[in-house]
Motif scaffolding. Structure first.
Motif, mmCIF file in Angstrom:
data_model
loop_
_atom_site.group_PDB
_atom_site.id
_atom_site.type_symbol
_atom_site.label_atom_id
_atom_site.label_comp_id
_atom_site.label_asym_id
_atom_site.label_seq_id
_atom_site.Cartn_x
_atom_site.Cartn_y
_atom_site.Cartn_z
ATOM 1 N N PHE A 84 -1.766 -16.628 -3.842
ATOM 2 C CA PHE A 84 -2.836 -16.184 -4.733
ATOM 3 C C PHE A 84 -2.859 -17.017 -6.004
ATOM 4 C CE2 PHE A 84 -4.292 -13.777 -8.392
ATOM 5 C CZ PHE A 84 -5.571 -13.425 -7.990
ATOM 6 N N ASP A 91 -11.957 -19.488 -7.123
ATOM 7 C CA ASP A 91 -11.765 -18.469 -6.094
ATOM 8 C C ASP A 91 -11.286 -17.130 -6.653
ATOM 9 O OD1 ASP A 91 -12.529 -20.355 -4.287
ATOM 10 O OD2 ASP A 91 -10.565 -20.613 -3.348
ATOM 11 N N LYS A 92 -10.905 -17.097 -7.930
ATOM 12 C CA LYS A 92 -10.436 -15.837 -8.504
ATOM 13 C C LYS A 92 -11.074 -15.536 -9.856
ATOM 14 C CE LYS A 92 -6.236 -18.465 -9.463
ATOM 15 N NZ LYS A 92 -4.886 -18.745 -8.970
ATOM 16 N N LEU A 95 -12.311 -12.045 -10.678
ATOM 17 C CA LEU A 95 -11.329 -10.999 -10.907
ATOM 18 C C LEU A 95 -10.903 -10.913 -12.372
ATOM 19 C CD1 LEU A 95 -9.065 -11.854 -7.859
ATOM 20 C CD2 LEU A 95 -10.469 -9.798 -8.073
ATOM 21 N N LEU A 106 -7.549 -9.423 -13.148
ATOM 22 C CA LEU A 106 -6.644 -10.531 -13.422
ATOM 23 C C LEU A 106 -6.763 -10.832 -14.910
ATOM 24 C CD1 LEU A 106 -4.850 -12.900 -12.265
ATOM 25 C CD2 LEU A 106 -6.988 -14.191 -12.012
ATOM 26 N N LEU A 124 -1.914 -10.029 -12.133
ATOM 27 C CA LEU A 124 -2.885 -9.425 -11.225
ATOM 28 C C LEU A 124 -2.498 -7.967 -11.092
ATOM 29 C CD1 LEU A 124 -5.212 -9.543 -9.153
ATOM 30 C CD2 LEU A 124 -3.488 -10.106 -7.413
ATOM 31 N N PRO A 140 -8.660 -8.342 -4.093
ATOM 32 C CA PRO A 140 -9.053 -9.706 -3.710
ATOM 33 C C PRO A 140 -9.108 -9.874 -2.197
ATOM 34 C CG PRO A 140 -7.350 -9.749 -5.410
ATOM 35 C CD PRO A 140 -7.474 -8.322 -4.974
#
Length: 341
Positions: A84, A91-92, A95, A106, A124, A140
């Motif tokens: 992760f 891609d995150k 979050l 996140l 996270l 996620p």
């Protein structure tokens, strides 16, 4: 996302906003003569009950082995957490949030007041109910197996925590199901804390001294040192043990036992050579659950030391006091408990 430490290029120095004044960063005891007790759940029932209670009274912390969560589950959890944090930022990014009220987010560099001290950590943090149901639907989706592995780890780890609470009840003369129901059925929190390499660990902290505000916490620390516990006025380093959970009592457990068990301050140090990732499960009451000293610990000679309030009211007051005090890095958070609400 620009604040995420693990996405930034390696730094040659610690930015000013992370620097802790030297007087607020006392080193750990130089002599490693004290170590946390180790509770082996494969031992005899009476011995395990006694060991948990003794460790709780003296340290508020212990490590537990032979707990029933398989080595494979632990390794899978380590691997997917690493995957992760290695994902590209895009891609995150969805979050990331600085909204403390969001159950799944996140974030980075925990801040206790606007413009105040930051800490060398990315996190996270995810919430789940028990039974899990659809409470993981906002977790996620990447890496591909994250939801499956996180759910298995979270549920099994929570189960270990509930077993420890039941054993503690037996040791203290409470009915075995005392912590069932509202005291333990709030949203469980799965927190993955990532501490990137730090150019100067002597100048900053991964997390400041604090007590957990929940009921009980179980942490899989991984092999890298970092966690330190306050014991008899000194900081002691926690020696990581393979496949063990570090267990500590939260403020709600101190309140229920009317101070017989203590929630103890702990902190996280950084590392110049290695990044460190820990995986923790926090068991906590429901927001509307009234938490106060159990009748079994009260008498004419031992009146309540804490008020009975809802966990939600406690959390809100706890956050307000933290914001006002900035923690000062040495504030004992036990002083922010029900006595002061």
């Amino acid at each position: 996302m620009e604040n995420m430490l693990h996405l930034a290029p390696c730094r040659a120095s610690v930015p000013d906003c992370f620097i802790v004044p030297p007087e607020q960063l006392p080193p750990a005891a130089s002599v490693a003569a004290v170590s946390l007790p180790v509770v082996d759940l494969s031992g005899s029932h009476d011995e395990v009950c006694r060991a948990i209670l003794d460790a709780g009274k003296e340290f508020g912390f212990f490590q537990v082995v032979n707990h029933g969560v398989s080595e494979q589950v632990m390794r899978d959890m380590e691997a997917v957490c690493d995957e992760f944090f290695e994902l590209p930022a895009e891609d995150k990014a969805h979050l990331y949030s600085e909204d403390r009220q969001k159950p799944n987010r996140l974030f980075s560099g925990t801040t206790y007041e606007t413009g105040g001290q930051k800490y060398w950590m990315d996190c996270l943090r995810l919430a789940f109910t028990f039974p899990v149901g659809d409470s993981t639907s906002e977790w996620p989706e990447n890496p591909e197996r994250l939801r499956e592995i996180f759910e298995k780890f979270g549920v099994l780890t929570r189960g270990v925590g509930m077993e420890l609470l039941q054993l503690l009840c037996e040791a203290m003369g409470l009915r075995p199901d005392h912590f069932d129901g509202g005291l333990s059925s709030g949203d469980a929190i799965l927190s993955v804390n990532h501490y990137p390499q730090c150019p100067n660990p002597s100048m900053t902290l991964g997390l400041p001294p604090h007590c957990d505000r929940n009921l009980i916490t179980l942490v899989h620390t991984g092999p890298v040192h970092g966690l330190e516990v306050l014991y008899n006025g000194d900081w002691i380093k926690v020696e990581p043990m393979p496949n063990a959970f570090v267990v500590n009592f939260g403020l709600q457990l101190e309140v229920v036992t009317n101070g017989i068990l203590k929630s103890v301050e702990h902190r996280v140090m950084t590392n110049s050579m290695l990044a460190r990732t820990s995986r923790a499960v926090f068991i906590q009451p429901k927001e509307d659950c009234l938490v106060g000293p159990a009748d079994e610990f009260l008498s004419e000679d031992n009146p309540p030391s804490y008020r009975t309030v809802t966990f939600g009211d406690f959390r809100r007051t706890h956050s307000i006091v933290k914001l006002k005090s900035s923690l000062n890095l040495t504030t004992n958070l036990k002083n922010i408990q029900m006595k002061d609400i």
